[in-house]
Design an enzyme around this catalytic site. Structure first.
Site, mmCIF file in Angstrom:
data_model
loop_
_atom_site.group_PDB
_atom_site.id
_atom_site.type_symbol
_atom_site.label_atom_id
_atom_site.label_comp_id
_atom_site.label_asym_id
_atom_site.label_seq_id
_atom_site.Cartn_x
_atom_site.Cartn_y
_atom_site.Cartn_z
ATOM 1 N N GLU A 1 2.749 54.345 78.042
ATOM 2 C CA GLU A 1 3.473 55.580 78.343
ATOM 3 C C GLU A 1 4.216 55.506 79.678
ATOM 4 O O GLU A 1 4.091 56.370 80.548
ATOM 5 C CB GLU A 1 2.536 56.801 78.305
ATOM 6 C CG GLU A 1 3.316 58.096 78.111
ATOM 7 C CD GLU A 1 2.448 59.292 77.764
ATOM 8 O OE1 GLU A 1 1.588 59.178 76.879
ATOM 9 O OE2 GLU A 1 2.665 60.333 78.384
ATOM 10 N N GLU B 1 2.147 68.497 64.136
ATOM 11 C CA GLU B 1 2.424 67.177 64.727
ATOM 12 C C GLU B 1 3.503 66.446 63.919
ATOM 13 O O GLU B 1 4.332 65.735 64.477
ATOM 14 C CB GLU B 1 1.149 66.320 64.774
ATOM 15 C CG GLU B 1 0.168 66.720 65.852
ATOM 16 C CD GLU B 1 0.649 66.407 67.283
ATOM 17 O OE1 GLU B 1 1.662 65.711 67.451
ATOM 18 O OE2 GLU B 1 0.000 66.882 68.230
ATOM 19 N N LYS C 1 5.788 56.410 65.129
ATOM 20 C CA LYS C 1 4.809 56.310 66.220
ATOM 21 C C LYS C 1 4.553 54.838 66.570
ATOM 22 O O LYS C 1 4.498 54.470 67.760
ATOM 23 C CB LYS C 1 3.504 57.004 65.837
ATOM 24 C CG LYS C 1 2.386 56.695 66.833
ATOM 25 C CD LYS C 1 1.733 57.876 67.447
ATOM 26 C CE LYS C 1 0.898 57.472 68.665
ATOM 27 N NZ LYS C 1 -0.119 58.388 69.021
ATOM 28 N N HIS D 1 0.001 73.058 74.847
ATOM 29 C CA HIS D 1 -1.278 73.016 75.578
ATOM 30 C C HIS D 1 -1.570 74.365 76.217
ATOM 31 O O HIS D 1 -2.717 74.833 76.221
ATOM 32 C CB HIS D 1 -1.236 71.939 76.675
ATOM 33 C CG HIS D 1 -1.350 70.552 76.135
ATOM 34 N ND1 HIS D 1 -0.723 69.467 76.708
ATOM 35 C CD2 HIS D 1 -2.024 70.051 75.067
ATOM 36 C CE1 HIS D 1 -0.993 68.379 76.014
ATOM 37 N NE2 HIS D 1 -1.787 68.699 75.018
ATOM 38 N N ARG E 1 7.111 56.621 75.284
ATOM 39 C CA ARG E 1 5.950 57.209 74.596
ATOM 40 C C ARG E 1 5.773 58.684 74.953
ATOM 41 O O ARG E 1 5.202 59.454 74.175
ATOM 42 C CB ARG E 1 4.677 56.406 74.923
ATOM 43 C CG ARG E 1 3.491 56.852 74.086
ATOM 44 C CD ARG E 1 2.364 55.854 74.094
ATOM 45 N NE ARG E 1 1.241 56.352 73.319
ATOM 46 C CZ ARG E 1 0.209 55.649 72.931
ATOM 47 N NH1 ARG E 1 0.127 54.379 73.233
ATOM 48 N NH2 ARG E 1 -0.775 56.200 72.223
ATOM 49 N N HIS F 1 4.529 69.835 73.457
ATOM 50 C CA HIS F 1 3.157 69.879 73.959
ATOM 51 C C HIS F 1 3.004 70.676 75.252
ATOM 52 O O HIS F 1 1.899 71.120 75.561
ATOM 53 C CB HIS F 1 2.603 68.464 74.157
ATOM 54 C CG HIS F 1 2.217 67.794 72.869
ATOM 55 N ND1 HIS F 1 3.089 67.648 71.811
ATOM 56 C CD2 HIS F 1 1.046 67.236 72.457
ATOM 57 C CE1 HIS F 1 2.468 67.025 70.821
ATOM 58 N NE2 HIS F 1 1.225 66.769 71.180
ATOM 59 N N ASN G 1 5.093 63.740 73.340
ATOM 60 C CA ASN G 1 4.568 65.009 73.869
ATOM 61 C C ASN G 1 5.542 66.158 73.631
ATOM 62 O O ASN G 1 5.380 67.242 74.206
ATOM 63 C CB ASN G 1 4.280 64.886 75.369
ATOM 64 C CG ASN G 1 3.225 63.842 75.633
ATOM 65 O OD1 ASN G 1 2.259 63.739 74.885
ATOM 66 N ND2 ASN G 1 3.417 63.040 76.668
ATOM 67 N N HIS H 1 -4.539 72.759 68.318
ATOM 68 C CA HIS H 1 -3.506 71.923 68.936
ATOM 69 C C HIS H 1 -2.174 71.890 68.155
ATOM 70 O O HIS H 1 -1.127 72.246 68.694
ATOM 71 C CB HIS H 1 -4.069 70.507 69.116
ATOM 72 C CG HIS H 1 -3.122 69.570 69.773
ATOM 73 N ND1 HIS H 1 -2.792 69.660 71.106
ATOM 74 C CD2 HIS H 1 -2.399 68.537 69.275
ATOM 75 C CE1 HIS H 1 -1.920 68.715 71.406
ATOM 76 N NE2 HIS H 1 -1.666 68.016 70.317
ATOM 77 N N ARG I 1 -17.603 46.029 77.479
ATOM 78 C CA ARG I 1 -16.228 46.009 78.026
ATOM 79 C C ARG I 1 -15.176 45.704 76.959
ATOM 80 O O ARG I 1 -14.126 45.147 77.252
ATOM 81 C CB ARG I 1 -16.107 45.009 79.179
ATOM 82 C CG ARG I 1 -17.009 45.324 80.344
ATOM 83 C CD ARG I 1 -16.689 44.482 81.546
ATOM 84 N NE ARG I 1 -17.631 44.781 82.616
ATOM 85 C CZ ARG I 1 -18.798 44.157 82.768
ATOM 86 N NH1 ARG I 1 -19.155 43.204 81.941
ATOM 87 N NH2 ARG I 1 -19.598 44.492 83.762
HETATM 88 N N1 GLY Z 1 -0.635 61.454 71.004
HETATM 89 C C1 GLY Z 1 0.383 60.989 71.866
HETATM 90 C C2 GLY Z 1 0.312 59.521 72.104
HETATM 91 O O1 GLY Z 1 -0.400 58.815 71.424
HETATM 92 O O2 GLY Z 1 0.971 59.036 72.984
#
Ligand code: GLY
Length: 343
Positions: A219, A181, A209, A234, A223, A230, A227, A246, A117
């Site tokens: 998120e 990216e 980031k 995608h 966050r 994206h 995307n 990607h 865990r």
């Molecule tokens: N790759 C997007 C994130 O880490 O939120």
């Protein structure tokens, strides 16, 4: 050797991202004192000094290799890893080290999140996508037949090591993915990333980031800006049967998002031109829709995107900066796609 230390600030789960040529030599300083053993999760063909560094620090070291390709980003791989941990008697005081690109660190992170865990994990990122995105921020997981990354956990690493020396051996397709990216960071802040040398630019992307993750780990809002590009990205990946990887698909998605923002009156033409300049000229990436892709199917796939909670949803530039915009009429999406160059 000069390295950048980028901080991900998450109270008692804060950690460093070390970026630079030779950053691997800082790994020994991040090995937890309580660990007696370390398991390196990597792939054949990735050369690193991680096992030597870990053994020299007095830890017993095991290495397990996982397959290459999205099909190995699976629950079966997690089971195989955990069975190996069991055979080696890995305890929750021990350490897991993911050494590789985003696929490896996503899998290693999820195995670490699951074992007892939650067991400490350090990521040694060897790809540009990993260094500017995947290895940072604690998103871990594997794919199901129903979709990518559907099973996973947030599990923050203890450190992320980004030795930019690895980038000199990266295949050109992987470098293109990293550039796709990386391009998105040019549009998230007002920074002049173009003026930075590679190591400084990677570090600055990692910092952007890290700052986003520090303020929105799960998120809930900010966050989601990561995307950017994206939604179409995608769809192109799937519709091209993954001929477009990607980051390559995200690059086209960034151009589309800028054009869609323009169609919706959110940005002037100069902002679209800036996107073309960064994606097409600075990074030399494809900006046109692949000719193998049906526009109808791309729109259908975008409507099914797992982030699309309220109709067609995109991360779009606008007067308030970049933000998530939901409920965009399908005709505008289709017309904007139709007006794009096809290659
Ligand atoms: N790759 C997007 C994130 O880490 O939120």
């Amino acid at each position: 050797m000069s390295v950048h230390i980028v901080k991900v600030q998450l109270a008692d789960r804060s950690y460093d991202v070390v970026v630079g040529n030779g950053a691997i030599s800082s790994l020994a300083g991040y090995l937890p004192k309580k660990a007696k053993r370390a398991v390196i999760i990597t792939q054949y063909g990735i050369e690193s000094q991680v096992s030597e560094i870990v053994s020299a620090a007095g830890l017993q070291c095991e290495t397990v290799f996982i397959g290459r390709g999205e099909e190995f980003k699976s629950l079966q791989t997690i089971q195989h890893l955990c069975e190996s941990f069991g055979q080696w008697g890995i305890t929750r005081n021990d350490l897991i080290i993911g050494v590789g690109g985003g696929m490896v660190t996503d899998v290693a992170g999820f195995a670490a999140a699951s074992w007892h865990r939650g067991t400490d994990v350090i990521h040694v990122s060897t790809s540009l996508v990993g260094m500017v995105d995947a290895a940072i921020g604690g998103k871990t997981g594997v794919n199901l037949a129903a979709g990518k990354n559907l099973v996973g956990a947030f599990w923050q690493p203890k450190a992320v090591i980004c030795d930019t020396a690895f980038l000199s051996t990266l295949p050109s397709k992987e470098l293109r993915c990293g550039h796709g990216e990386m391009a998105k960071y040019h549009f998230l802040t007002g920074d002049d990333l173009v003026s930075l040398e590679l190591d400084d630019r990677v570090a600055r992307c990692a910092q952007i980031k890290a700052d986003i993750v520090s303020s929105d780990e799960r998120e809930g809002g900010l966050r989601a800006l990561l995307n950017s590009g994206h939604t179409l990205g995608h769809a192109i990946e799937i519709e091209s049967n993954f001929a477009f990887a990607h980051g390559e698909a995200v690059a086209i998605g960034l151009i589309f998002a800028s054009k869609l923002a323009h169609s919706l009156g959110r940005v002037p033409q100069e902002r679209v031109d800036y996107h073309m300049h960064i994606v097409g000229e600075t990074y030399g990436l494809q900006t046109a829709i692949p000719k193998s892709c049906s526009l109808d199917r791309l729109v259908t796939l975008m409507a099914k995107d797992k982030k699309a909670v309220d109709g067609l949803t995109f991360v779009l530039d606008g007067p308030q900066g970049v933000e998530t915009v939901a409920g965009i009429p399908p005709q505008i999406v289709y017309q904007t796609l139709e007006a794009m160059e096809v290659l």
